[in-house]
Design a protein around this motif. Structure first.
Motif, mmCIF file in Angstrom:
data_model
loop_
_atom_site.group_PDB
_atom_site.id
_atom_site.type_symbol
_atom_site.label_atom_id
_atom_site.label_comp_id
_atom_site.label_asym_id
_atom_site.label_seq_id
_atom_site.Cartn_x
_atom_site.Cartn_y
_atom_site.Cartn_z
ATOM 1 N N THR A 276 -4.423 -17.991 0.681
ATOM 2 C CA THR A 276 -3.214 -17.446 0.490
ATOM 3 C C THR A 276 -3.119 -16.175 0.813
ATOM 4 O O THR A 276 -3.357 -15.091 0.258
ATOM 5 N N GLN A 277 -1.891 -15.782 0.888
ATOM 6 C CA GLN A 277 -1.105 -14.105 1.818
ATOM 7 C C GLN A 277 -1.397 -13.567 0.215
ATOM 8 O O GLN A 277 -1.309 -12.324 0.256
ATOM 9 N N GLN A 278 -0.986 -14.345 -0.982
ATOM 10 C CA GLN A 278 -0.511 -13.670 -1.802
ATOM 11 C C GLN A 278 -2.296 -12.704 -2.222
ATOM 12 O O GLN A 278 -2.793 -11.438 -3.067
ATOM 13 N N GLU A 279 -3.136 -13.664 -2.646
ATOM 14 C CA GLU A 279 -4.493 -13.591 -2.575
ATOM 15 C C GLU A 279 -5.362 -12.923 -2.198
ATOM 16 O O GLU A 279 -6.058 -11.894 -2.552
ATOM 17 N N ALA A 280 -4.596 -12.949 -0.434
ATOM 18 C CA ALA A 280 -5.812 -11.583 0.111
ATOM 19 C C ALA A 280 -5.303 -10.300 0.122
ATOM 20 O O ALA A 280 -5.387 -9.162 -0.414
ATOM 21 N N GLU A 281 -4.228 -10.260 -0.133
ATOM 22 C CA GLU A 281 -3.356 -8.728 -0.442
ATOM 23 C C GLU A 281 -4.092 -8.456 -1.511
ATOM 24 O O GLU A 281 -4.659 -6.978 -1.707
ATOM 25 N N ASN A 282 -3.909 -9.397 -3.194
ATOM 26 C CA ASN A 282 -4.954 -8.973 -4.540
ATOM 27 C C ASN A 282 -6.010 -8.530 -3.780
ATOM 28 O O ASN A 282 -6.517 -7.445 -4.658
ATOM 29 N N THR A 283 -6.830 -9.509 -3.297
ATOM 30 C CA THR A 283 -8.190 -8.792 -3.042
ATOM 31 C C THR A 283 -8.401 -7.981 -2.357
ATOM 32 O O THR A 283 -9.324 -6.467 -2.778
ATOM 33 N N LEU A 284 -7.746 -7.035 -0.863
ATOM 34 C CA LEU A 284 -8.086 -5.960 -0.231
ATOM 35 C C LEU A 284 -7.318 -4.757 -0.418
ATOM 36 O O LEU A 284 -7.842 -4.325 -0.784
ATOM 37 N N THR A 285 -6.330 -4.779 -1.817
ATOM 38 C CA THR A 285 -5.691 -3.753 -2.462
ATOM 39 C C THR A 285 -6.336 -3.973 -3.330
ATOM 40 O O THR A 285 -5.927 -2.540 -3.583
ATOM 41 N N ALA A 286 -7.216 -4.344 -3.977
ATOM 42 C CA ALA A 286 -7.778 -4.136 -5.737
ATOM 43 C C ALA A 286 -8.493 -2.835 -5.417
ATOM 44 O O ALA A 286 -8.867 -2.538 -4.226
ATOM 45 N N ASP A 287 -9.258 -2.243 -6.584
ATOM 46 C CA ASP A 287 -9.627 -1.484 -7.204
ATOM 47 C C ASP A 287 -10.710 -1.186 -6.816
ATOM 48 O O ASP A 287 -11.610 -0.245 -5.558
#
Length: 642
Positions: free
Chosen positions: A534-545
Motif C-alpha cells: 500500500t502507499q502508506q506501507e511503501a512510504e514507511n519502508t523507504l523513509t525509515a531510518d
C-alpha cells in the motif's frame, strides 16, 4: 570479507603488510610470473590530491631507475581506476609493484636490542653501498633512516622508500614545503634542517646518524620536539660514542666524528670514501686521517754529552797507572796473622756471601714496601674513582619514552629498552627501571628501561564512527591495533568515505596487536521492492531510518485489475542503489469509479442525441401556443368547408 582484487589483469592484492605516509603496502602475487611481490598503493583518501600523486610518481620513477642488490627493486607501475560516486568523477590511484622483502626494518631490530658492533658495521656497509650506487645515478635519497632500511632473512640490506628522492638536477630546491621540513628530524643533515639545498653528502650525514644509533642504541640527538632536534643538528655536537658504549674503538669514533661534521666539506665526500674508512677502522683499527699531522712521541735516547755511569768507571787504554808497581810497604810493617787472615780467601768469600744476603734482604724489603705502598695508593685512587663515577638511577616512571631515555643518558647511564603490557601506564610511557630508581650505579652501566605497550586488552572506540579513514588508522595504531582490510558498505546516514563500523565491532574489546577490518560508507543505499505494498506501507519502508530515502507519489488510472491505493511501479528497480536521501517515484492506483443508482443521472445514447419524447411534445406545445397567428388560422374554417 572484501572481494579479492586483481589489478592490471595479473597482480592479486592480498593482505595489508605495511603503511607509509601516503601509501599502503599489500602482499601480492604476480599471476603471470608466479612470484610473491609487494604492491604499494596510494591511500584512497589521498588519491585526489595532485601533490601526493606527483610525489608518488616521482618515487616510482626514482626507484625504477635503480638496479642494485641493496635497493628494493621496482618491477612495474600503473594506475587503478577508482569509480566515482555521488556525482563525483572517478580517480586514478597509482601503484607500484616491488620486490617483496621477508625480514625486519632496522627500527624493529633496534627495538629488539639485537645489534652488536659487528652487525652495526655490516649493515651500514650495505646502506653505504646502496647510497653510493644511487649517487652515481644522480639520485639523492633525502630520507635515510632505520625505518627505511630492511634486513631480509639472509641478512642482506635493502634500502627502500625513495618517496622524496629527486634527481641531482632538481636538488637545488630547498627541503621545505609549506614551511615543513621534508625528512625525519633525528636523521636530518644540518643543511636540510636549515632548509638549504642538499647533495650527496646530506645522505652521508644521515647514514652517520644511523650508524651512531646502531652502535649506541640511540640517535646522536634527541629532544622533546622535531624542532628541538633539528636545532641540535645545526648548533650542537653529538656526544662521543665511546662515552655511551666504551667497547667502541677510537677508530670507529673517528669515522663517526667525520661523518657527522656540521660543514659538508668536512665530511666524507662520497659513499665509497665513507665505506672504505668504515672498513679500515673496524677491521684494521685505522682511524680516519686528519688534516693536521699527528704528533708522535719519539723513543727515549741517551744524549751524547751524558757522562758514563760512575759505578762502571771508564777505562782508557792510555791510562798506564794500573800497570805501575805498588808502593813498597815500610820495612817495620810486619806480616802478622791478622793480616794473613784478612788476605785469607775463604774468609773473604764468607764476607762476600753474607753481604750478598744482606743486600738481597734489603732489596726484598724495599720491593715489598714499595709494592705495598703502590697497592695502597692505587686502592685509594680506585676508591676515589669509583666514588666519583657513582650515579643514582633517576625516577623516570610515567615519562614519555624519549624523555625517559634522555634522563637516563644525562645521568650517565646506558638505557636498554624493554617493552611490556601494563594496565596502569599509558602506551609509550616509562613503567620504571631495573635497577629501581635511587639505586647507586657506576657511570656508563646499563639500566633496563621498561616501556609500556598499554593494556593487554584494548577497546575499539565507538567515537570512531563517522571519522575519516586516516583518522581511524592513526587512532587504532596508537592503541596498538593494525588495520587489516578496508571494504565499503551501504549506509543511509554516514557520509561517503566515513567509518560505518569495524570488524570486530566498534566498542568491542580485543587483544593488543589484533587486526581490525574497516567498513567505510559508500554513500549509497540499496532500494527494496515496494511494488504491491500500500502507499502508506511503501512510504514507511523507504523513509525509515534504515534507508532514509524520500518518496514522490504519482496516481495512475485504475483499469479495474488494480487494488486502489496499491503501488504498481517504482522508478528505481529493486536491488539497485540510490544516493542517500534520493527521491524515489512511486506509481499508485486510483480509486475505481462505480456506476450511479439514480436513473435520472444516466441517459442512453439515443436520448442524449434526440431528447426524450415528453420534452419534444412539450416543446411543440409551447411553440404552438406561443404563435397567435397559427392559433387563429386553425380556428377559421377553410374554403372547402365553407
Amino acid at each position: 570479507m572484501s572481494q579479492q582484487r586483481i589489478i592490471n589483469g595479473r597482480y592479486e592484492v592480498g593482505e595489508l603488510i605495511g603503511r607509509g605516509g601516503m601509501a599502503d603496502v599489500y602482499l601480492g602475487r604476480d599471476e603471470r610470473l608466479g612470484r610473491t611481490v609487494a604492491i604499494k598503493m596510494m591511500r584512497a583518501d589521498l588519491a585526489r590530491d595532485p601533490q601526493f600523486q606527483t610525489r608518488f610518481r616521482r618515487e616510482a620513477h626514482a626507484s625504477a631507475a635503480l638496479n642494485h642488490p641493496n635497493i628494493v627493486a621496482v618491477f612495474d607501475t600503473g594506475e587503478e581506476e577508482l569509480p566515482g560516486t555521488n556525482g563525483q568523477p572517478g580517480v586514478a590511484c597509482p601503484y607500484m609493484v616491488m620486490e617483496y622483502v621477508d625480514g625486519d626494518t632496522l627500527r624493529a631490530l633496534l627495538r629488539k636490542d639485537e645489534v652488536t658492533i659487528d652487525l652495526a658495521v655490516e649493515w651500514t656497509e650495505g646502506v653505504l653501498a646502496a647510497v653510493a650506487y644511487s649517487h652515481e645515478n644522480d639520485i639523492v635519497h633525502r630520507d635515510i633512516k632505520p625505518g627505511n632500511v630492511m634486513v631480509d632473512k639472509s641478512g642482506a640490506i635493502k634500502v627502500m622508500d625513495f618517496g622524496i628522492a629527486r634527481a641531482l638536477s632538481d636538488s637545488s630546491a630547498t627541503m621545505t614545503q609549506t614551511q615543513a621540513v621534508v625528512g625525519t628530524a633525528q636523521y636530518l643533515s644540518p643543511e636540510q634542517a636549515r632548509g638549504e639545498s642538499v647533495d650527496f653528502r646530506s645522505d652521508l650525514y644521515s647514514v652517520g646518524c644511523v650508524l651512531f644509533e646502531l652502535l649506541t642504541g640511540r640517535p646522536p640527538f634527541v629532544g622533546d620536539s622535531p624542532v628541538a632536534v633539528a636545532y641540535q643538528h645545526v648548533r650542537e655536537e653529538p656526544p662521543a660514542a665511546t662515552t655511551l658504549i666504551p667497547e667502541i674503538s677510537p677508530a670507529l669514533e673517528s669515522v663517526l666524528t667525520k661523518s657527522l661534521a656540521k660543514d659538508r666539506e668536512d665530511r666524507f665526500q662520497t659513499g665509497k670514501d665513507f665505506l672504505t674508512a668504515l672498513r679500515a677502522a673496524h677491521y684494521d683499527g685505522m682511524a680516519v686521517s686528519e688534516d693536521e699531522s699527528t704528533s708522535v712521541i719519539p723513543p727515549a735516547v741517551i744524549p751524547a754529552d751524558t757522562e758514563p755511569t760512575q759505578a762502571m768507571g771508564a777505562i782508557s787504554a792510555s791510562d798506564d797507572s794500573i800497570f805501575e808497581p805498588r808502593e813498597e810497604l815500610p820495612e817495620h810493617y810486619e806480616m802478622t796473622g791478622e793480616m794473613d787472615a784478612v788476605n785469607d780467601p775463604e774468609r773473604t768469600g764468607k764476607k762476600k756471601r753474607r753481604r750478598g744476603w744482606l743486600i738481597a734482604l734489603l732489596l726484598i724489603l724495599l720491593l715489598g714496601g714499595g709494592a705495598f705502598a703502590g697497592w695502597w695508593f692505587w686502592n685509594e685512587a680506585e676508591q676515589q674513582r669509583i666514588e666519583e663515577n657513582q650515579v643514582q638511577v633517576p625516577d623516570v616512571s610515567g615519562m614519555p619514552e624519549t624523555d625517559a631515555q634522555n634522563a637516563l643518558t644525562t645521568a650517565g647511564l646506558r638505557p636498554i629498552l624493554e617493552y611490556e603490557h601494563n594496565d596502569d601506564v599509558d602506551r609509550d610511557r616509562a613503567i620504571g627501571t631495573d635497577p629501581a630508581s635511587e639505586t647507586t650505579m657506576q657511570r656508563y652501566d646499563e639500566v633496563t628501561l621498561n616501556i609500556s605497550l598499554g593494556p593487554d586488552q584494548v577497546d575499539i572506540p565507538d567515537s570512531l564512527q563517522g571519522a575519516s579513514e586516516a583518522t581511524v588508522r592513526d587512532t587504532l595504531e596508537e592503541l596498538g591495533l593494525t588495520v587489516s582490510d578496508v571494504s565499503y558498505v551501504n549506509s543511509p546516514t554516514i557520509p561517503r568515505d566515513r567509518l560505518v563500523d569495524t570488524n570486530p565491532a566498534l566498542g568491542s574489546t580485543v587483544a593488543y596487536g589484533s587486526t581490525v577490518a574497516l567498513k567505510m560508507s559508500s554513500g549509497e543505499v540499496e532500494v527494496p521492492n515496494v511494488v504491491g505494498m500500500t502507499q502508506q506501507e511503501a512510504e514507511n519502508t523507504l523513509t525509515a531510518d534504515a534507508l532514509g530515502l524520500s518518496v514522490d507519489i504519482n496516481l495512475v488510472t485504475n483499469d479495474g485489475n488494480m487494488t486502489a491505493g496499491q503501488v504498481v511501479d517504482q522508478d528505481v528497480e529493486p536491488g539497485e542503489t540510490a544516493s542517500q536521501g534520493q527521491l524515489i517515484s512511486l506509481d499508485v492506483a486510483r480509486e475505481e469509479e462505480e456506476p450511479s443508482d439514480d436513473p435520472s443521472e444516466s441517459e442512453s445514447p439515443s436520448e442524449s442525441e434526440s431528447g426524450s419524447p415528453s420534452e419534444s411534445e412539450s416543446s411543440s406545445d409551447e411553440e404552438s401556443s406561443d404563435d397567435p397567428s397559427e392559433d387563429e388560422s386553425n380556428d377559421e374554417p377553410s374554403e372547402d368547408e365553407s
